[in-house]
Scaffold this motif. Structure first.
Motif, PDB file in Angstrom:
ATOM      1  N   MET A  82      16.547  69.853  60.408  1.00 20.15           N
ATOM      2  CA  MET A  82      17.410  69.346  59.344  1.00 20.15           C
ATOM      3  C   MET A  82      16.536  68.527  58.399  1.00 20.15           C
ATOM      4  SD  MET A  82      20.679  66.758  59.608  1.00 20.15           S
ATOM      5  CE  MET A  82      21.184  67.542  61.135  1.00 20.15           C
ATOM      6  N   ARG A  83      16.716  68.731  57.110  1.00 26.41           N
ATOM      7  CA  ARG A  83      15.944  67.981  56.120  1.00 26.41           C
ATOM      8  C   ARG A  83      16.374  66.523  56.119  1.00 26.41           C
ATOM      9  NH1 ARG A  83      15.783  70.897  50.444  1.00 26.41           N
ATOM     10  NH2 ARG A  83      15.122  68.770  50.045  1.00 26.41           N
ATOM     11  N   SER A  84      15.427  65.646  55.834  1.00 27.34           N
ATOM     12  CA  SER A  84      15.722  64.219  55.773  1.00 27.34           C
ATOM     13  C   SER A  84      14.870  63.567  54.694  1.00 27.34           C
ATOM     14  CB  SER A  84      15.466  63.558  57.118  1.00 27.34           C
ATOM     15  OG  SER A  84      14.098  63.642  57.444  1.00 27.34           O
ATOM     16  N   VAL A  86      19.806  61.245  55.733  1.00 20.04           N
ATOM     17  CA  VAL A  86      20.067  62.678  55.586  1.00 20.04           C
ATOM     18  C   VAL A  86      21.098  62.845  54.483  1.00 20.04           C
ATOM     19  CG1 VAL A  86      20.985  64.737  56.713  1.00 20.04           C
ATOM     20  CG2 VAL A  86      19.544  63.164  58.003  1.00 20.04           C
ATOM     21  N   ASP A  87      20.792  63.701  53.526  1.00 19.64           N
ATOM     22  CA  ASP A  87      21.740  63.993  52.460  1.00 19.64           C
ATOM     23  C   ASP A  87      22.893  64.807  53.050  1.00 19.64           C
ATOM     24  OD1 ASP A  87      23.059  64.459  50.088  1.00 19.64           O
ATOM     25  OD2 ASP A  87      21.472  65.670  49.190  1.00 19.64           O
ATOM     26  N   ASP A 130      22.412  68.477  52.914  1.00 19.33           N
ATOM     27  CA  ASP A 130      21.500  69.027  53.930  1.00 19.33           C
ATOM     28  C   ASP A 130      22.174  69.121  55.295  1.00 19.33           C
ATOM     29  OD1 ASP A 130      19.361  69.336  52.155  1.00 19.33           O
ATOM     30  OD2 ASP A 130      18.727  67.258  52.444  1.00 19.33           O
ATOM     31  N   THR A 182      24.339  72.177  55.140  1.00 25.23           N
ATOM     32  CA  THR A 182      23.501  73.372  55.280  1.00 25.23           C
ATOM     33  C   THR A 182      23.124  73.598  56.742  1.00 25.23           C
ATOM     34  OG1 THR A 182      22.612  73.073  53.062  1.00 25.23           O
ATOM     35  CG2 THR A 182      21.326  74.444  54.565  1.00 25.23           C
ATOM     36  N   TYR A 183      22.767  72.526  57.440  1.00 26.45           N
ATOM     37  CA  TYR A 183      22.421  72.627  58.862  1.00 26.45           C
ATOM     38  C   TYR A 183      23.616  73.146  59.661  1.00 26.45           C
ATOM     39  CZ  TYR A 183      21.344  71.236  63.633  1.00 26.45           C
ATOM     40  OH  TYR A 183      21.151  71.238  64.991  1.00 26.45           O
TER      41      TYR A 183
END
Length: 64
Positions: free
Chosen positions: A29-31, A40-41, A44, A47-48
């Protein structure tokens, strides 16, 4: 952009905070690093969740 703390991410995913941090650290997961904190947005996280097998049907942002 709505930034969530790892504790909020863990609550939404229904996992422990260490598990949420592991998911982030493993790059699943992007952070974003803000100072010494990790955020974390919400986009994002969404999306995860869409990439998962629909383990969580929807994100209820009212709980945050």
């Amino acid at each position: 952009m709505t930034l969530l703390k790892t504790a909020e991410v863990a609550k939404i995913l229904r996992v422990s905070q260490p598990t949420a941090r592991r998911i982030i650290a493993d790059g699943e997961m992007r952070s974003i690093k803000v100072g010494r904190s990790i955020r974390v947005d919400l986009a994002d996280l969404t999306t995860y969740l869409q990439g998962e097998d629909n383990k969580v049907d929807a994100i209820d942002t009212e709980e945050i």
